[in-house]
Design a protein around this motif. Structure first.
Motif, PDB file in Angstrom:
ATOM      1  N   PHE A   6      -3.484  -7.186  -1.410  1.00 25.37           N
ATOM      2  CA  PHE A   6      -2.270  -6.964  -2.207  1.00 25.37           C
ATOM      3  C   PHE A   6      -2.569  -6.486  -3.625  1.00 25.37           C
ATOM      4  N   LYS A   7      -3.379  -7.268  -4.323  1.00 27.96           N
ATOM      5  CA  LYS A   7      -3.636  -6.990  -5.745  1.00 27.96           C
ATOM      6  C   LYS A   7      -4.119  -5.567  -5.970  1.00 27.96           C
ATOM      7  N   PHE A  62       0.830  -1.206   0.000  1.00 28.59           N
ATOM      8  CA  PHE A  62       0.000   0.000   0.000  1.00 28.59           C
ATOM      9  C   PHE A  62       0.867   1.260   0.000  1.00 28.59           C
ATOM     10  N   CYS A  85       2.582 -15.782   7.773  1.00 28.88           N
ATOM     11  CA  CYS A  85       2.465 -14.390   7.318  1.00 28.88           C
ATOM     12  C   CYS A  85       1.286 -13.773   8.061  1.00 28.88           C
ATOM     13  N   SER A 139       3.057  -7.882   5.874  1.00 30.82           N
ATOM     14  CA  SER A 139       1.942  -8.595   5.236  1.00 30.82           C
ATOM     15  C   SER A 139       2.166  -8.744   3.739  1.00 30.82           C
ATOM     16  N   SER A 140       3.000  -7.883   3.158  1.00 31.14           N
ATOM     17  CA  SER A 140       3.269  -7.954   1.714  1.00 31.14           C
ATOM     18  C   SER A 140       4.471  -8.827   1.388  1.00 31.14           C
ATOM     19  N   ALA A 159       9.006   5.308  12.457  1.00 27.96           N
ATOM     20  CA  ALA A 159       8.306   6.564  12.702  1.00 27.96           C
ATOM     21  C   ALA A 159       7.319   6.416  13.858  1.00 27.96           C
ATOM     22  N   ARG A 192       0.997 -13.545  -4.458  1.00 33.30           N
ATOM     23  CA  ARG A 192      -0.384 -13.260  -4.050  1.00 33.30           C
ATOM     24  C   ARG A 192      -1.296 -13.453  -5.261  1.00 33.30           C
ATOM     25  N   LEU A 193      -2.524 -13.901  -5.015  1.00 29.05           N
ATOM     26  CA  LEU A 193      -3.476 -14.024  -6.106  1.00 29.05           C
ATOM     27  C   LEU A 193      -3.996 -12.654  -6.521  1.00 29.05           C
ATOM     28  N   HIS A 225       9.791  -7.075   3.347  1.00 25.47           N
ATOM     29  CA  HIS A 225      10.473  -8.039   4.234  1.00 25.47           C
ATOM     30  C   HIS A 225       9.509  -9.130   4.704  1.00 25.47           C
ATOM     31  N   GLU A 280      10.480   3.597   5.904  1.00 26.37           N
ATOM     32  CA  GLU A 280      10.323   2.153   6.173  1.00 26.37           C
ATOM     33  C   GLU A 280      11.383   1.759   7.181  1.00 26.37           C
TER      34      GLU A 280
HETATM   35  C1  FAD Z   1      -0.661 -15.397   3.914  1.00 27.15           C
HETATM   36  C2  FAD Z   1      -1.231 -14.210   3.192  1.00 27.15           C
HETATM   37  C3  FAD Z   1      -1.865 -14.425   1.977  1.00 27.15           C
HETATM   38  C4  FAD Z   1      -2.440 -13.360   1.294  1.00 27.15           C
HETATM   39  N1  FAD Z   1      -2.995 -13.599   0.075  1.00 27.15           N
HETATM   40  C5  FAD Z   1      -3.399 -12.565  -0.682  1.00 27.15           C
HETATM   41  C6  FAD Z   1      -3.787 -12.793  -2.019  1.00 27.15           C
HETATM   42  O1  FAD Z   1      -3.766 -13.924  -2.514  1.00 27.15           O
HETATM   43  N2  FAD Z   1      -4.180 -11.726  -2.759  1.00 27.15           N
HETATM   44  C7  FAD Z   1      -4.189 -10.468  -2.263  1.00 27.15           C
HETATM   45  O2  FAD Z   1      -4.539  -9.545  -3.000  1.00 27.15           O
HETATM   46  N3  FAD Z   1      -3.810 -10.216  -0.968  1.00 27.15           N
HETATM   47  C8  FAD Z   1      -3.412 -11.234  -0.184  1.00 27.15           C
HETATM   48  N4  FAD Z   1      -3.000 -11.020   1.108  1.00 27.15           N
HETATM   49  C9  FAD Z   1      -3.169  -9.694   1.720  1.00 27.15           C
HETATM   50  C10 FAD Z   1      -2.099  -8.731   1.368  1.00 27.15           C
HETATM   51  O3  FAD Z   1      -0.840  -9.359   1.232  1.00 27.15           O
HETATM   52  C11 FAD Z   1      -2.052  -7.604   2.414  1.00 27.15           C
HETATM   53  O4  FAD Z   1      -3.358  -7.100   2.604  1.00 27.15           O
HETATM   54  C12 FAD Z   1      -1.146  -6.484   1.971  1.00 27.15           C
HETATM   55  O5  FAD Z   1       0.118  -6.981   1.594  1.00 27.15           O
HETATM   56  C13 FAD Z   1      -1.005  -5.434   3.069  1.00 27.15           C
HETATM   57  O6  FAD Z   1      -0.041  -4.496   2.692  1.00 27.15           O
HETATM   58  P1  FAD Z   1       0.296  -3.243   3.614  1.00 27.15           P
HETATM   59  O7  FAD Z   1       1.163  -2.363   2.795  1.00 27.15           O
HETATM   60  O8  FAD Z   1      -0.946  -2.662   4.185  1.00 27.15           O
HETATM   61  O9  FAD Z   1       1.078  -3.848   4.882  1.00 27.15           O
HETATM   62  P2  FAD Z   1       2.651  -4.401   5.080  1.00 27.15           P
HETATM   63  O10 FAD Z   1       3.025  -5.136   3.883  1.00 27.15           O
HETATM   64  O11 FAD Z   1       2.652  -5.046   6.382  1.00 27.15           O
HETATM   65  O12 FAD Z   1       3.460  -3.055   5.072  1.00 27.15           O
HETATM   66  C14 FAD Z   1       3.554  -2.231   6.185  1.00 27.15           C
HETATM   67  C15 FAD Z   1       4.990  -1.743   6.285  1.00 27.15           C
HETATM   68  O13 FAD Z   1       5.061  -0.721   7.263  1.00 27.15           O
HETATM   69  C16 FAD Z   1       6.288  -0.854   7.943  1.00 27.15           C
HETATM   70  N5  FAD Z   1       6.121  -0.182   9.234  1.00 27.15           N
HETATM   71  C17 FAD Z   1       5.255  -0.517  10.210  1.00 27.15           C
HETATM   72  N6  FAD Z   1       5.321   0.365  11.210  1.00 27.15           N
HETATM   73  C18 FAD Z   1       6.268   1.277  10.869  1.00 27.15           C
HETATM   74  C19 FAD Z   1       6.778   2.429  11.499  1.00 27.15           C
HETATM   75  N7  FAD Z   1       6.314   2.836  12.702  1.00 27.15           N
HETATM   76  N8  FAD Z   1       7.750   3.140  10.867  1.00 27.15           N
HETATM   77  C20 FAD Z   1       8.227   2.745   9.646  1.00 27.15           C
HETATM   78  N9  FAD Z   1       7.763   1.654   9.006  1.00 27.15           N
HETATM   79  C21 FAD Z   1       6.783   0.932   9.605  1.00 27.15           C
HETATM   80  C22 FAD Z   1       6.482  -2.363   8.063  1.00 27.15           C
HETATM   81  O14 FAD Z   1       7.842  -2.699   8.279  1.00 27.15           O
HETATM   82  C23 FAD Z   1       5.951  -2.843   6.722  1.00 27.15           C
HETATM   83  O15 FAD Z   1       6.989  -2.963   5.764  1.00 27.15           O
HETATM   84  C24 FAD Z   1      -2.407 -12.063   1.833  1.00 27.15           C
HETATM   85  C25 FAD Z   1      -1.760 -11.826   3.061  1.00 27.15           C
HETATM   86  C26 FAD Z   1      -1.162 -12.893   3.720  1.00 27.15           C
HETATM   87  C27 FAD Z   1      -0.464 -12.628   5.009  1.00 27.15           C
END
Ligand code: FAD
Length: 374
Positions: free
Chosen positions: A330-331, A12, A298, A41-42, A169, A47-48, A37, A31
């Motif tokens: 993710f998608k 995101f 995850c 969650s990513s 942060a 991911r599908l 990493h 980050e």
């Molecule tokens: C097992 C699994 C399967 C999934 N399957 C699918 C799928 O098939 N299709 C699909 O579309 N989605 C899928 N998802 C969901 C999708 O992967 C997540 O919804 C999405 O990746 C979330 O992204 P994000 O950027 O919100 O969070 P994250 O990827 O968690 O990113 C947040 C980032 O913020 C950083 N951060 C946190 N706090 C701080 C701070 N205070 N200061 C600096 N940095 C910070 C973290 O280090 C991290 O890198 C799946 C998730 C999982 C776990």
């Protein structure tokens, strides 16, 4: 020129930084770890990407738009991110979530084919289909390379002029504080995945759960993503895809896992291997006795209704919270970023479904249905 600080380089935050930088914003992306990493969650391999979202047209359109944007990002990054192997939806009844989705796909002009059990059996070297009412094949759906896609977005954002800051942060009324310094900007976006709950638990409702991800060695040829579509057994709460880049066939039970210790190690639950192998062999008999190649856990970041969060913080000015991907976010990353860019520039209004505040419990947007598992 407007300036933005984006905290969190998951899919995101990286998508938002990439988008805003492309729109001419001065962007700082913060980050605390490597983008994509394993604890995020990513993180991980894949991911599908699917347009099926049951009866929901908003997420269907978002996924379709995201697919176009992912193709653009691939071209910009110069690396393959989306394997368009299709997704097969195993429907156990003539009506229900998959049938509702079929109606939405047709109304929205997204390609879909309804297959009977005999035609579905030809999709895989081995498939048990006698319990299925039909299979809905989404031929343009597929699998995204997850962590590589996040890293590609971050690199592309940097190439568009975004500044990357490594650090943790903390929120303050003056803006995010990193290493004792306030990062000043016109707007701040907190896109911290499951960590949104620990940073802003007073205003946002997100629960982090630990989900098992397993990879099995294919029992013979014909099981790569080039050969077989990914699949979702919605009522069975089970999904996976063919061997991608030699990692093995992915098989994920999608029932809600236990609470995740956000800053602890990601540990696969006891019995996960037996559970996944049982589900796999019940659907693809050739996998009875298949050997495990690898397994990892995850974190999901679940909102009560699996709808995303894209909302202004009620107490901090010019501060937005973005997250709640809820196991299906993710998608949507690049399409959600497009939405956020429109909000920040005042070109559109917040989507009421993404607002803070109470929500009705519902897990309808994930790949896990409401009926019992096989
Ligand atoms: C097992 C699994 C399967 C999934 N399957 C699918 C799928 O098939 N299709 C699909 O579309 N989605 C899928 N998802 C969901 C999708 O992967 C997540 O919804 C999405 O990746 C979330 O992204 P994000 O950027 O919100 O969070 P994250 O990827 O968690 O990113 C947040 C980032 O913020 C950083 N951060 C946190 N706090 C701080 C701070 N205070 N200061 C600096 N940095 C910070 C973290 O280090 C991290 O890198 C799946 C998730 C999982 C776990």
């Amino acid at each position: 020129v407007s300036s933005a600080v984006v905290v969190g380089a998951g899919v995101f935050g990286a998508s938002i930084a990439h988008r805003l930088a492309g729109d001419g914003w001065e962007v700082t992306l913060v980050e605390r770890d490597e983008p994509g990493h394993d604890g995020a969650s990513s993180g991980g391999e894949s991911r599908l990407l699917r347009c099926v979202h049951g009866p929901d047209a908003l997420y269907t359109r978002s996924a379709r738009r995201a697919r176009e944007l992912w193709r653009e990002i691939e071209r910009e990054a110069g690396e393959p991110l989306l394997e368009a192997c299709g997704v097969a939806w195993f429907a156990r009844s003539e009506d229900g979530w998959v049938a509702d989705a079929e109606g939405v796909l047709r109304a929205e002009g997204v390609r879909a084919e309804r297959l009977d059990a005999a035609a579905a059996a030809r999709l895989y070297p081995s498939l048990r289909a006698d319990d299925l009412a039909f299979v809905l094949l989404e031929p343009d759906a597929g699998v995204l390379r997850a962590a590589p896609a996040v890293r590609a977005l971050v690199r592309a954002a940097a190439a568009r002029g975004a500044r990357l800051v490594r650090g943790t942060a903390t929120p303050s009324s003056d803006g995010p504080v990193v290493d004792g310094r306030v990062l000043e900007s016109d707007v701040t976006v907190w896109a911290c995945g499951p960590w949104l709950a620990s940073l802003f638990g007073d205003v946002v409702s997100i629960r982090a759960t630990s989900q098992d991800v397993l990879f099995f060695a294919p029992p013979g040829p014909g099981w790569t993503t080039a050969d077989v579509p990914a699949w979702v057994d919605y009522d069975g709460a089970f999904y996976g895809h063919g061997d991608l880049d030699g990692r093995g066939l992915k098989a994920c039970p999608d029932l809600e896992g236990g609470a995740l210790d956000l800053d602890g190690p990601r540990v696969v639950s006891g019995g996960a291997q037996e559970r996944a192998r049982g589900l796999l062999a019940a659907r693809f008999p050739a996998f009875a006795g298949a050997s495990l190649k690898s397994a990892r856990a995850c974190g999901y970041e679940l909102t009560p209704d699996t709808q995303f969060v894209v909302a202004p913080h009620p107490g901090l000015s010019a501060t937005w919270l973005v997250g709640g991907g809820s196991g299906h976010g993710f998608k949507h990353g690049p399409a959600l970023a497009e939405h956020v860019a429109e909000l920040l520039s005042g070109a559109s209004d917040p989507e009421p479904r993404f607002a803070l505040g109470p929500r009705r419990a519902d897990r309808g947007l994930r790949t896990a249905g409401h009926r019992s598992a096989i």
